[in-house]
Motif scaffolding. Structure first.
Motif, PDB file in Angstrom:
ATOM      1  N   PRO A   1      -0.073  13.236  -3.364  1.00  0.00           N
ATOM      2  CA  PRO A   1      -0.275  12.689  -2.017  1.00  0.00           C
ATOM      3  C   PRO A   1      -1.774  12.547  -1.732  1.00  0.00           C
ATOM      4  O   PRO A   1      -2.548  13.467  -1.977  1.00  0.00           O
ATOM      5  CB  PRO A   1       0.384  13.705  -1.095  1.00  0.00           C
ATOM      6  CG  PRO A   1       0.524  14.959  -1.888  1.00  0.00           C
ATOM      7  CD  PRO A   1       0.469  14.593  -3.334  1.00  0.00           C
ATOM      8  N   LEU A   2      -2.151  11.391  -1.229  1.00  0.00           N
ATOM      9  CA  LEU A   2      -3.551  11.142  -0.878  1.00  0.00           C
ATOM     10  C   LEU A   2      -3.824  11.666   0.525  1.00  0.00           C
ATOM     11  O   LEU A   2      -2.899  11.816   1.331  1.00  0.00           O
ATOM     12  CB  LEU A   2      -3.846   9.644  -0.962  1.00  0.00           C
ATOM     13  CG  LEU A   2      -3.687   9.034  -2.357  1.00  0.00           C
ATOM     14  CD1 LEU A   2      -3.825   7.522  -2.293  1.00  0.00           C
ATOM     15  CD2 LEU A   2      -4.693   9.617  -3.321  1.00  0.00           C
ATOM     16  N   PRO A   3      -5.088  11.941   0.845  1.00  0.00           N
ATOM     17  CA  PRO A   3      -5.425  12.398   2.202  1.00  0.00           C
ATOM     18  C   PRO A   3      -4.996  11.369   3.250  1.00  0.00           C
ATOM     19  O   PRO A   3      -4.907  10.163   2.962  1.00  0.00           O
ATOM     20  CB  PRO A   3      -6.952  12.530   2.166  1.00  0.00           C
ATOM     21  CG  PRO A   3      -7.301  12.660   0.723  1.00  0.00           C
ATOM     22  CD  PRO A   3      -6.273  11.873  -0.023  1.00  0.00           C
ATOM     23  N   LEU A   4      -4.744  11.835   4.442  1.00  0.00           N
ATOM     24  CA  LEU A   4      -4.330  10.966   5.543  1.00  0.00           C
ATOM     25  C   LEU A   4      -5.337   9.833   5.731  1.00  0.00           C
ATOM     26  O   LEU A   4      -6.542  10.070   5.782  1.00  0.00           O
ATOM     27  CB  LEU A   4      -4.214  11.784   6.839  1.00  0.00           C
ATOM     28  CG  LEU A   4      -3.621  11.068   8.036  1.00  0.00           C
ATOM     29  CD1 LEU A   4      -2.190  10.621   7.742  1.00  0.00           C
ATOM     30  CD2 LEU A   4      -3.647  11.957   9.254  1.00  0.00           C
ATOM     31  N   GLY A   5      -4.844   8.603   5.794  1.00  0.00           N
ATOM     32  CA  GLY A   5      -5.705   7.442   5.993  1.00  0.00           C
ATOM     33  C   GLY A   5      -6.227   6.820   4.717  1.00  0.00           C
ATOM     34  O   GLY A   5      -6.885   5.783   4.750  1.00  0.00           O
ATOM     35  N   VAL A   6      -5.926   7.423   3.567  1.00  0.00           N
ATOM     36  CA  VAL A   6      -6.351   6.883   2.274  1.00  0.00           C
ATOM     37  C   VAL A   6      -5.115   6.363   1.558  1.00  0.00           C
ATOM     38  O   VAL A   6      -4.092   7.056   1.486  1.00  0.00           O
ATOM     39  CB  VAL A   6      -7.049   7.961   1.414  1.00  0.00           C
ATOM     40  CG1 VAL A   6      -7.413   7.418   0.048  1.00  0.00           C
ATOM     41  CG2 VAL A   6      -8.278   8.488   2.129  1.00  0.00           C
ATOM     42  N   VAL A   7      -5.184   5.128   1.045  1.00  0.00           N
ATOM     43  CA  VAL A   7      -4.035   4.527   0.361  1.00  0.00           C
ATOM     44  C   VAL A   7      -4.477   3.803  -0.897  1.00  0.00           C
ATOM     45  O   VAL A   7      -5.627   3.376  -1.023  1.00  0.00           O
ATOM     46  CB  VAL A   7      -3.283   3.523   1.272  1.00  0.00           C
ATOM     47  CG1 VAL A   7      -2.670   4.217   2.477  1.00  0.00           C
ATOM     48  CG2 VAL A   7      -4.166   2.376   1.695  1.00  0.00           C
ATOM     49  N   VAL A   8      -3.545   3.686  -1.830  1.00  0.00           N
ATOM     50  CA  VAL A   8      -3.704   2.782  -2.966  1.00  0.00           C
ATOM     51  C   VAL A   8      -3.165   1.444  -2.474  1.00  0.00           C
ATOM     52  O   VAL A   8      -2.028   1.364  -2.009  1.00  0.00           O
ATOM     53  CB  VAL A   8      -2.906   3.257  -4.196  1.00  0.00           C
ATOM     54  CG1 VAL A   8      -3.034   2.252  -5.328  1.00  0.00           C
ATOM     55  CG2 VAL A   8      -3.380   4.628  -4.644  1.00  0.00           C
ATOM     56  N   ALA A   9      -3.985   0.398  -2.553  1.00  0.00           N
ATOM     57  CA  ALA A   9      -3.618  -0.887  -1.975  1.00  0.00           C
ATOM     58  C   ALA A   9      -3.592  -1.982  -3.028  1.00  0.00           C
ATOM     59  O   ALA A   9      -4.375  -1.963  -3.976  1.00  0.00           O
ATOM     60  CB  ALA A   9      -4.615  -1.263  -0.878  1.00  0.00           C
TER      61      ALA A   9
ATOM     62  N   ALA B   1       0.844  -1.197   0.000  1.00  0.00           N
ATOM     63  CA  ALA B   1       0.000   0.000   0.000  1.00  0.00           C
ATOM     64  C   ALA B   1       0.874   1.240   0.000  1.00  0.00           C
ATOM     65  O   ALA B   1       2.000   1.214   0.485  1.00  0.00           O
ATOM     66  CB  ALA B   1      -0.926   0.010   1.211  1.00  0.00           C
ATOM     67  N   THR B   2       0.337   2.329  -0.553  1.00  0.00           N
ATOM     68  CA  THR B   2       1.046   3.605  -0.561  1.00  0.00           C
ATOM     69  C   THR B   2       0.049   4.748  -0.476  1.00  0.00           C
ATOM     70  O   THR B   2      -1.064   4.642  -0.997  1.00  0.00           O
ATOM     71  CB  THR B   2       1.926   3.765  -1.814  1.00  0.00           C
ATOM     72  OG1 THR B   2       2.606   5.026  -1.740  1.00  0.00           O
ATOM     73  CG2 THR B   2       1.120   3.710  -3.088  1.00  0.00           C
ATOM     74  N   GLY B   3       0.464   5.796   0.160  1.00  0.00           N
ATOM     75  CA  GLY B   3      -0.353   7.003   0.245  1.00  0.00           C
ATOM     76  C   GLY B   3       0.003   8.015  -0.825  1.00  0.00           C
ATOM     77  O   GLY B   3      -0.414   9.163  -0.772  1.00  0.00           O
ATOM     78  N   LEU B   4       0.786   7.576  -1.816  1.00  0.00           N
ATOM     79  CA  LEU B   4       1.248   8.472  -2.869  1.00  0.00           C
ATOM     80  C   LEU B   4       0.828   7.915  -4.227  1.00  0.00           C
ATOM     81  O   LEU B   4       1.362   6.909  -4.694  1.00  0.00           O
ATOM     82  CB  LEU B   4       2.772   8.615  -2.810  1.00  0.00           C
ATOM     83  CG  LEU B   4       3.410   9.633  -3.722  1.00  0.00           C
ATOM     84  CD1 LEU B   4       2.931  11.050  -3.384  1.00  0.00           C
ATOM     85  CD2 LEU B   4       4.918   9.558  -3.618  1.00  0.00           C
ATOM     86  N   LEU B   5      -0.128   8.552  -4.849  1.00  0.00           N
ATOM     87  CA  LEU B   5      -0.590   8.152  -6.170  1.00  0.00           C
ATOM     88  C   LEU B   5       0.364   8.720  -7.206  1.00  0.00           C
ATOM     89  O   LEU B   5       0.742   9.897  -7.134  1.00  0.00           O
ATOM     90  CB  LEU B   5      -2.004   8.681  -6.401  1.00  0.00           C
ATOM     91  CG  LEU B   5      -2.683   8.306  -7.704  1.00  0.00           C
ATOM     92  CD1 LEU B   5      -2.892   6.808  -7.801  1.00  0.00           C
ATOM     93  CD2 LEU B   5      -4.018   9.031  -7.813  1.00  0.00           C
ATOM     94  N   GLN B   6       0.785   7.882  -8.166  1.00  0.00           N
ATOM     95  CA  GLN B   6       1.681   8.341  -9.220  1.00  0.00           C
ATOM     96  C   GLN B   6       0.956   8.245 -10.554  1.00  0.00           C
ATOM     97  O   GLN B   6       0.382   7.213 -10.883  1.00  0.00           O
ATOM     98  CB  GLN B   6       2.950   7.495  -9.247  1.00  0.00           C
ATOM     99  CG  GLN B   6       3.736   7.617  -7.963  1.00  0.00           C
ATOM    100  CD  GLN B   6       5.003   6.801  -7.992  1.00  0.00           C
ATOM    101  OE1 GLN B   6       5.570   6.549  -9.039  1.00  0.00           O
ATOM    102  NE2 GLN B   6       5.463   6.392  -6.829  1.00  0.00           N
TER     103      GLN B   6
END
Length: 75
Positions: free
Chosen positions: A51-59, A35-40
């Motif tokens: 950067p995604l909002p706190l607590g939101v991730v790409v999984a 998982a990452t909180g940084l969408l590319q």
């Protein structure tokens, strides 16, 4: 369950993991593997990092057959 998110070790309970599966409507044989909180996003002229909002991730989830599914979930 432990998962590495952007270099940080995060502990997820079984209930939290089940909630993530429900968010993406995945069967119970899928397991969170990354998982990452940084969408590319590749724009064609370069890569934009969002950067995604706190607590939101790409999984990334994977099952025992090696099938992978990806999605955005809220931890």
């Amino acid at each position: 369950m432990f998962v590495l998110i952007d270099g940080r070790t995060v502990t997820l309970s079984d209930d939290q993991h089940d909630q993530l599966l429900r968010q993406l409507e995945l069967p119970s044989d899928f397991v969170l593997v990354d998982a990452t909180g940084l969408l590319q996003h590749d724009t064609g002229t370069g890569v934009v990092h969002i950067p995604l909002p706190l607590g939101v991730v790409v999984a990334a989830f994977e099952n025992t057959s090696g099938q992978r599914r990806f999605g955005v979930v809220t931890l």
